[in-house]
Design a protein around this motif. Structure first.
Motif, short mmCIF file in Angstrom:
data_model
loop_
_atom_site.label_atom_id
_atom_site.label_comp_id
_atom_site.label_asym_id
_atom_site.label_seq_id
_atom_site.Cartn_x
_atom_site.Cartn_y
_atom_site.Cartn_z
N PRO A 22 16.13 -34.95 -22.29
CA PRO A 22 15.02 -34.72 -22.04
C PRO A 22 14.74 -33.18 -22.17
CG PRO A 22 16.15 -35.81 -20.21
CD PRO A 22 17.01 -35.35 -21.28
N THR A 23 13.46 -32.82 -22.44
CA THR A 23 12.73 -31.54 -22.86
C THR A 23 13.64 -30.89 -24.15
OG1 THR A 23 14.26 -30.17 -21.57
CG2 THR A 23 12.26 -31.19 -20.70
N MET A 24 14.40 -31.42 -25.04
CA MET A 24 14.86 -31.04 -26.10
C MET A 24 13.92 -30.33 -27.00
SD MET A 24 17.51 -32.97 -28.78
CE MET A 24 18.35 -31.79 -30.06
N TRP A 25 14.32 -28.98 -27.43
CA TRP A 25 13.53 -28.19 -28.31
C TRP A 25 14.35 -27.78 -29.50
CZ3 TRP A 25 14.52 -23.06 -28.55
CH2 TRP A 25 15.43 -22.52 -27.20
N VAL A 26 13.22 -27.36 -30.39
CA VAL A 26 14.10 -26.68 -31.62
C VAL A 26 13.08 -25.29 -32.10
CG1 VAL A 26 14.79 -28.73 -32.63
CG2 VAL A 26 12.49 -28.32 -33.10
N GLN A 45 9.10 -17.54 -35.65
CA GLN A 45 9.75 -18.64 -35.02
C GLN A 45 8.98 -19.18 -33.79
OE1 GLN A 45 11.94 -19.40 -32.11
NE2 GLN A 45 12.41 -17.14 -31.67
N ARG A 46 8.77 -20.26 -33.57
CA ARG A 46 8.03 -20.81 -32.45
C ARG A 46 8.97 -21.91 -31.98
NH1 ARG A 46 6.34 -16.51 -32.95
NH2 ARG A 46 3.99 -15.99 -32.91
N ALA A 47 9.03 -22.32 -30.85
CA ALA A 47 9.77 -23.51 -30.10
C ALA A 47 8.94 -24.67 -29.91
CB ALA A 47 10.84 -22.97 -29.29
N TYR A 48 9.34 -25.71 -30.16
CA TYR A 48 8.69 -27.20 -29.95
C TYR A 48 9.57 -28.13 -29.48
CZ TYR A 48 4.70 -24.88 -32.05
OH TYR A 48 3.55 -23.95 -32.34
N THR A 49 9.02 -28.80 -28.37
CA THR A 49 9.59 -30.04 -27.74
C THR A 49 9.68 -31.39 -28.74
OG1 THR A 49 9.13 -29.21 -25.56
CG2 THR A 49 10.29 -31.66 -25.76
N LEU A 50 10.89 -32.06 -28.80
CA LEU A 50 10.79 -33.16 -29.73
C LEU A 50 10.15 -34.22 -29.11
CD1 LEU A 50 14.15 -33.32 -31.11
CD2 LEU A 50 12.58 -31.98 -31.85
N VAL A 51 9.32 -35.05 -29.59
CA VAL A 51 8.31 -35.83 -28.94
C VAL A 51 8.92 -37.32 -29.62
CG1 VAL A 51 6.13 -37.24 -28.69
CG2 VAL A 51 6.31 -34.70 -28.71
N ASP A 52 9.13 -38.34 -28.65
CA ASP A 52 9.73 -39.54 -29.01
C ASP A 52 10.83 -39.57 -30.08
OD1 ASP A 52 8.03 -40.74 -27.04
OD2 ASP A 52 6.58 -40.83 -28.47
N LEU A 57 3.14 -30.07 -22.45
CA LEU A 57 3.12 -31.24 -22.18
C LEU A 57 4.25 -32.15 -22.72
CD1 LEU A 57 1.39 -33.74 -21.21
CD2 LEU A 57 -0.19 -33.44 -23.32
N PRO A 58 4.39 -31.88 -23.96
CA PRO A 58 5.66 -32.88 -24.54
C PRO A 58 6.91 -32.76 -23.48
CG PRO A 58 4.55 -31.51 -26.32
CD PRO A 58 4.23 -31.00 -25.03
N ALA A 59 7.28 -31.60 -22.97
CA ALA A 59 8.40 -31.78 -22.19
C ALA A 59 8.31 -32.36 -20.88
CB ALA A 59 8.89 -30.03 -21.85
N ILE A 60 6.99 -31.96 -20.30
CA ILE A 60 6.68 -32.81 -19.12
C ILE A 60 6.82 -34.40 -19.21
CG2 ILE A 60 4.72 -33.36 -17.41
CD1 ILE A 60 3.63 -30.57 -17.92
N ASN A 61 6.10 -34.91 -20.45
CA ASN A 61 6.40 -36.44 -20.59
C ASN A 61 7.63 -36.82 -20.80
OD1 ASN A 61 3.60 -37.08 -20.57
ND2 ASN A 61 3.22 -36.35 -22.61
N SER A 62 8.53 -35.89 -21.45
CA SER A 62 9.89 -36.31 -21.69
C SER A 62 10.72 -36.43 -20.25
CB SER A 62 10.83 -35.60 -22.61
OG SER A 62 11.05 -34.21 -22.00
#
Length: 251
Positions: free
Chosen positions: A54-58, A70-77, A137-142
């Motif tokens: 959960p909340t995995m980001w790159v 560089q900006r970090a974003y959470t993987l969605v689905d 929001l992506p992290a919240i949903n995960s």
């Protein structure tokens, strides 16, 4: 899109960051201020063991003014078997949003994986207490997906009228969403007024928050000093800095 990574890339490489190239497969206009972009993962999920947390980001690399950012974003689905996932962009001014607005199928973007992690709270909380905004929001949903039978109260800061259309994955039987319009310290004030009655035993409560760095810092201090929540029961991340754009996380 190959982007030189400068000194930040050198540091991440020394810290054993792994590099991947993602390819855009399709895009979605969620609202005029929010865009979802789907990718093939360039081998990322297999390299991560095929079990994203959960909340995995790159860390994604963009070029602007002749230098890398560089900006970090959470993987969605994330789908390890298909090797696919999406990223969601809260659009504003900045190099990442400029890239996201123009992205089309076939475009590529480089990314580095280093620093991501998640430790599930033990004992498991009876209720998740979650504080965030469009950037998180992506992290919240995960997080909600990872605890499908756990009740949750979410304080969600909004900036645009269309934020009401953002896809928060709510279960009407278990989840309560409390929207707070962005206005100075309105989110901090609202949480301080409403959260204490939901904490119960500080040793078993669990608060996950990811807002701008100033808000995250203020609320993390409040939760630990004023409400006496133990360090391991508060997961606070500054996802963006004023003037620097929204990502995840800012640190």
């Amino acid at each position: 899109m190959a982007v030189g990574k400068g000194w930040e890339g050198v540091v991440l490489k020394l810290m054993r960051g792994k590099d991947f190239t993602f390819t855009v497969t399709r895009t979605e206009e969620v609202t005029e201020h929010y865009r979802r972009i789907h990718f093939t993962d360039g081998g990322l999920l297999a390299a991560a063991g095929g079990s994203p947390h959960p909340t995995m980001w790159v860390r994604v690399w963009f070029e602007g003014a002749g230098r890398p950012h560089q900006r970090a974003y959470t993987l969605v689905d994330p789908d390890p078997r298909a090797g696919t996932f999406a990223l969601e962009f809260a659009l504003h001014e900045g190099v990442a949003s400029a890239w996201a607005r123009a992205a089309e199928p076939g475009d590529t973007v480089d990314a580095t994986v280093q620093g991501t992690g998640f430790t599930a709270p033990e004992p498991a909380p009876e209720r998740l207490l979650v504080i965030g905004d469009a950037a998180s929001l992506p992290a919240i949903n995960s997080l909600l997906d990872a605890f499908p039978r756990t009740a949750a109260t979410i304080w969600f800061e909004t900036q645009h009228d269309s934020d009401a259309e953002l896809p928060v994955r709510l279960d009407a039987d278990r989840h309560e969403l409390r929207r707070v319009a962005r206005d100075g310290t309105a989110l901090v004030d609202r949480v301080k007024a409403e959260l204490p009655e939901l904490v119960g035993d500080p040793s078993s409560a669990y608060v996950w928050l990811a807002c701008d760095t100033a808000t995250t810092r203020a609320l993390t201090s409040y939760l630990r000093k004023d409400l006496a929540l133990p360090r391991q029961r508060v997961n606070g991340l500054g996802y963006w800095r004023a003037g620097a754009g929204a990502g995840a996380p800012a640190a």
